[in-house]
Design an enzyme around this catalytic site. Structure first.
Site, PDB file in Angstrom:
ATOM      1  N   GLU A  66      10.618  34.759  -0.259  1.00 12.90           N
ATOM      2  CA  GLU A  66       9.542  33.785  -0.414  1.00 12.90           C
ATOM      3  C   GLU A  66       8.647  33.964   0.822  1.00 12.90           C
ATOM      4  O   GLU A  66       9.164  33.965   1.945  1.00 12.90           O
ATOM      5  CB  GLU A  66      10.177  32.393  -0.407  1.00 12.90           C
ATOM      6  CG  GLU A  66       9.354  31.343  -1.051  1.00 12.90           C
ATOM      7  CD  GLU A  66      10.083  29.989  -1.003  1.00 12.90           C
ATOM      8  OE1 GLU A  66       9.373  28.979  -0.922  1.00 12.90           O
ATOM      9  OE2 GLU A  66      11.323  29.953  -1.037  1.00 12.90           O
ATOM     10  N   ARG A 301      26.232  35.596   2.795  1.00  9.67           N
ATOM     11  CA  ARG A 301      25.069  35.691   3.667  1.00  9.67           C
ATOM     12  C   ARG A 301      25.545  36.022   5.078  1.00  9.67           C
ATOM     13  O   ARG A 301      26.710  35.806   5.428  1.00  9.67           O
ATOM     14  CB  ARG A 301      24.262  34.398   3.676  1.00  9.67           C
ATOM     15  CG  ARG A 301      25.058  33.168   4.037  1.00  9.67           C
ATOM     16  CD  ARG A 301      24.187  31.914   4.130  1.00  9.67           C
ATOM     17  NE  ARG A 301      23.529  31.827   5.418  1.00  9.67           N
ATOM     18  CZ  ARG A 301      22.215  31.806   5.571  1.00  9.67           C
ATOM     19  NH1 ARG A 301      21.408  31.844   4.537  1.00  9.67           N
ATOM     20  NH2 ARG A 301      21.694  31.737   6.773  1.00  9.67           N
ATOM     21  N   LYS A 311      14.444  30.564   7.859  1.00  8.54           N
ATOM     22  CA  LYS A 311      13.019  30.686   8.175  1.00  8.54           C
ATOM     23  C   LYS A 311      12.448  29.341   8.594  1.00  8.54           C
ATOM     24  O   LYS A 311      11.626  29.263   9.494  1.00  8.54           O
ATOM     25  CB  LYS A 311      12.247  31.171   6.943  1.00  8.54           C
ATOM     26  CG  LYS A 311      12.410  32.637   6.629  1.00  8.54           C
ATOM     27  CD  LYS A 311      11.339  33.042   5.611  1.00  8.54           C
ATOM     28  CE  LYS A 311      11.921  33.787   4.438  1.00  8.54           C
ATOM     29  NZ  LYS A 311      11.945  33.022   3.191  1.00  8.54           N
TER      30      LYS A 311
HETATM   31  P1  ATP Z   1      15.527  31.123   4.455  1.00  5.75           P
HETATM   32  O1  ATP Z   1      16.311  29.883   4.257  1.00  5.75           O
HETATM   33  O2  ATP Z   1      15.694  31.736   5.786  1.00  5.75           O
HETATM   34  O3  ATP Z   1      14.103  31.011   4.020  1.00  5.75           O
HETATM   35  P2  ATP Z   1      16.034  32.271   1.970  1.00  5.75           P
HETATM   36  O4  ATP Z   1      17.314  32.706   1.362  1.00  5.75           O
HETATM   37  O5  ATP Z   1      15.397  31.073   1.403  1.00  5.75           O
HETATM   38  O6  ATP Z   1      16.252  32.164   3.506  1.00  5.75           O
HETATM   39  P3  ATP Z   1      14.308  34.218   0.864  1.00  5.75           P
HETATM   40  O7  ATP Z   1      12.972  34.557   1.360  1.00  5.75           O
HETATM   41  O8  ATP Z   1      14.420  33.529  -0.418  1.00  5.75           O
HETATM   42  O9  ATP Z   1      14.988  33.415   2.023  1.00  5.75           O
HETATM   43  O10 ATP Z   1      15.291  35.485   0.920  1.00  5.75           O
HETATM   44  C1  ATP Z   1      15.070  36.740   0.372  1.00  5.75           C
HETATM   45  C2  ATP Z   1      16.402  37.403   0.204  1.00  5.75           C
HETATM   46  O11 ATP Z   1      17.087  37.492   1.438  1.00  5.75           O
HETATM   47  C3  ATP Z   1      17.283  36.635  -0.741  1.00  5.75           C
HETATM   48  O12 ATP Z   1      17.812  37.520  -1.700  1.00  5.75           O
HETATM   49  C4  ATP Z   1      18.358  36.058   0.126  1.00  5.75           C
HETATM   50  O13 ATP Z   1      19.564  35.984  -0.553  1.00  5.75           O
HETATM   51  C5  ATP Z   1      18.407  37.029   1.301  1.00  5.75           C
HETATM   52  N1  ATP Z   1      18.851  36.357   2.512  1.00  5.75           N
HETATM   53  C6  ATP Z   1      18.286  35.302   3.117  1.00  5.75           C
HETATM   54  N2  ATP Z   1      19.008  34.898   4.178  1.00  5.75           N
HETATM   55  C7  ATP Z   1      20.071  35.746   4.270  1.00  5.75           C
HETATM   56  C8  ATP Z   1      21.197  35.872   5.148  1.00  5.75           C
HETATM   57  N3  ATP Z   1      21.384  35.044   6.172  1.00  5.75           N
HETATM   58  N4  ATP Z   1      22.069  36.874   4.915  1.00  5.75           N
HETATM   59  C9  ATP Z   1      21.882  37.724   3.895  1.00  5.75           C
HETATM   60  N5  ATP Z   1      20.866  37.662   3.033  1.00  5.75           N
HETATM   61  C10 ATP Z   1      19.963  36.688   3.199  1.00  5.75           C
HETATM   62 MG    MG Z   2      13.914  30.033   0.803  1.00  6.44          MG
END
Ligand code: ATP
Ligand code: MG
Length: 598
Positions: A66, A301, A311
């Site tokens: 995102e 994760r 993020k």
């Molecule tokens: P955040 O909460 O940091 O925004 P998110 O999962 O909402 O993390 P996205 O932008 O949706 O962030 O993530 C893109 C991809 O990265 C997704 O497939 C997610 O599963 C993966 N991802 C995010 N955080 C991690 C993590 N800590 N370890 C492994 N993969 C991750």
């Molecule tokens: Mg997110």
């Protein structure tokens, strides 16, 4: 958009251990699970894809961030897994911006995400096609999917209040209660859904729900909401839409439109998998998608000690100016790690070493630093640098060597790679040494400079300490020594005088003044946001210290981003942003060994 993926050096390609994702993909390839798929060249539904021919990509994966912040080390793991598996198995990983949420998106974030993926060594080109997509381009398809569900009796418009809906959902112990709108006819639902789309209904007055089972043990299957009304302007689609799909509805459809084979996500989506499968099965039945559908697989994760991987929380550090922007070298963002001096290869190595598992755990930060050292040790040129300078004066220099004489000295660029040549610098009567290398009254076991002791100035001569000069406050301002003749490193008989200490130095006459930024962990707690703790409560006030040091003269030629091992001190990188020939700035990446766990 073009990109030129960096190549992964063969040393890191070798001996990859198997993991459950590799096993799944290998199984699917061996039995030909996806062999009959067609691909016309662009995303679309079955009607679109069926005009194409057999998909040249053996597997299709996707990385769907995102665009609401910079990517962090957790995303780096996900990038290495998704793009890495695609490359390994003759397929492609689609770069997809998940922008179905009409919250404000920033092109700064979009660009930083593309940069991060490319810098890590990956790309989204396959078969001369750029697979760069944005989910908001699929809104029309999502709307058709919703309509197809309604027609099949699998979705209804619910006009209960949000509060009623929440109360009627039940909980783990008790089943939910059917909405009074659940038995509405397909025609009524279609009409109402169209009214939702055309803007006749205000925000939150109605939602579209999948019709599954209000008594389902998995609460996500109790008629989940799939569309909501939001009268907001979307950054790509403008005011075209006032209804937006929920993530859990949008994501499987995005995957199916892009012919994804293996849709890999983190464990928190495990409970959503039944809905993912349910939805795609209904849409296959409705003729919208080919069979077999993409499948979702979950992995743990990355949680890294002393690091935030969210993020949203990282954005707070930036917004509140607790750090100097998203690429602050203390940040666990890919941009921050890059600026700190981490290499793409070290992050790939780290991702490979931590592997892919199905249970959550914490990885110790030292694992990342070890991968970094393993990558940098053979690459980084060595350099002599003094970080806490104290002047040492060789009192017999002029009489022995001639007044103002400068003696050329040589040192290897890399001790194990003679082919990389030599560094050249000179010794004169005054050199900078580390303050810690002199003790007026030595403690037990101290072998460096103290009155009466002999040490070697590395790559130079043996000297004997004769004392020091102090100012009126009793502070040491100069160390005094005499040179022992015929002891220059590399000359015959130079080791006739035995010493226990070897110290680094830089000639005062040619020392280059450098700024050095020393970093400690950003948080004092290993799990900064555990148990609902506000991570700001454990911010380390000493996470950045800026000092002035002296380096050997050739370091001035270093390009920005170049990495070094400063002998005795650790690994350093010329700052990508602030370093220039006229004012050199170096970031400490990490020490020579783990300084935290001993
Ligand atoms: P955040 O909460 O940091 O925004 P998110 O999962 O909402 O993390 P996205 O932008 O949706 O962030 O993530 C893109 C991809 O990265 C997704 O497939 C997610 O599963 C993966 N991802 C995010 N955080 C991690 C993590 N800590 N370890 C492994 N993969 C991750
Ligand atoms: Mg997110």
């Amino acid at each position: 958009m073009t990109n030129s993926p960096a190549t992964i050096p063969p040393s890191h390609e070798a001996a990859r251990p198997s993991n459950f994702l590799r096993q799944i993909i290998e199984h699917d390839l061996s039995v030909g699970t996806y062999a009959t798929r067609k691909w016309v060249g662009t995303p679309g539904d079955a009607t679109h894809q069926n005009t194409g021919s057999a998909d040249p990509a053996k597997v299709r994966l996707r990385f769907p961030p995102e665009p609401n912040g910079y990517l962090h080390i957790g995303h780096a793991k996900s990038i290495c897994i998704n793009f890495g598996l695609a490359k390994e198995y003759g397929g492609v990983c689609h770069m997809r911006f998940d922008d179905t949420n009409p919250e404000k998106e920033d092109t700064e974030y979009v660009n930083s995400i593309l940069d991060a993926v490319k810098w890590l060594g990956f790309g989204w080109e396959f078969n001369n096609t750029q697979h760069l997509y944005q989910a908001s381009d699929y809104f029309e398809y999502m709307y058709s999917a919703a309509t197809a569900l309604i027609k099949a009796g699998c979705a209804y418009v619910d006009e209960q209040t949000p509060e009623q809906m929440r109360l009627n959902r039940g909980d783990f112990g008790s089943p939910g209660i059917n909405s009074p709108f659940r038995s509405q006819s397909a025609d009524q639902n279609l009409k109402r859904f169209n009214e939702m789309r055309s803007g006749l209904l205000p925000d939150a007055s109605a939602v579209l729900r999948a019709k599954i089972d209000m008594a389902h043990p998995n609460i996500n299957m109790r008629d989940p909401v799939i569309y909501r009304i939001r009268h907001v302007t979307h950054h790509h689609t403008g005011n075209k839409w006032c209804i937006y799909p929920m993530y859990t509805f949008a994501h499987p459809i995005e995957d199916a439109l892009e012919q994804i084979t293996h849709s890999i996500c983190t464990l928190e989506f495990e409970d959503q998998r039944p809905f993912y499968d349910w939805l795609l099965q209904r849409l296959i039945e409705a003729g919208m998608f080919q069979s077999p559908p993409p499948r979702q697989y979950e992995f743990a994760r990355l949680n890294l000690t002393y690091v935030l991987t969210s993020k949203r929380k990282l954005k707070q550090l930036v917004d509140e100016k607790r750090v100097n922007g998203w690429d602050d070298p203390r940040m666990p963002t890919i941009a921050g790690l890059r600026r700190r001096g981490y290499t793409p290869e070290s992050l790939q190595l780290f991702a490979e070493r931590i592997g892919v598992t199905k249970s959550d755990s914490w990885i110790d930060y030292s694992t990342l630093e070890i991968a970094l050292r393993d990558d940098l040790d053979p690459k980084a040129a060595r350099a002599s640098v003094v970080l806490d300078p104290l002047k040492l004066r060789i009192t017999n220099w002029d009489s022995l060597m001639g007044e103002g004489h400068l003696e050329p000295c040589k040192a290897p660029v890399h001790p194990h790679q003679p082919e990389r040549g030599l560094r050249n610098f000179k010794m004169g009567s005054e050199v900078w040494i580390e303050r810690a290398d002199y003790q007026d009254t030595p403690v037990k076991g101290f072998f460096r400079l103290f009155p009466g002791n002999k040490v070697r100035l590395k790559y130079g001569f043996v000297i004997e300490c004769t004392g020091c000069v102090k100012n009126s406050d009793g502070e040491i301002t100069e160390v005094l020594a005499t040179l022992i003749p015929n002891t220059k490193s590399g000359t015959p008989g130079s080791d006739s005088v035995k010493v226990k200490g070897v110290i680094t130095w830089v000639g005062v006459h040619e020392a280059l003044s450098i700024e050095v930024r020393l970093y400690e962990r950003l948080f004092t707690e290993a799990h900064p946001d555990a148990g609902g703790r506000d991570p700001l409560s454990c911010l380390n006030p000493n996470s950045l210290r800026i000092i002035k040091g002296f380096s050997e003269p050739d370091l001035i030629k270093s390009g920005s981003d170049e990495k070094f091992q400063f002998e005795r001190h650790g690994y350093f990188a010329a700052d990508r942003v602030d370093h220039c020939v006229n004012s050199p700035v170096f970031n400490k990446i990490t020490g020579l060994k783990d300084q935290w766990n001993n």
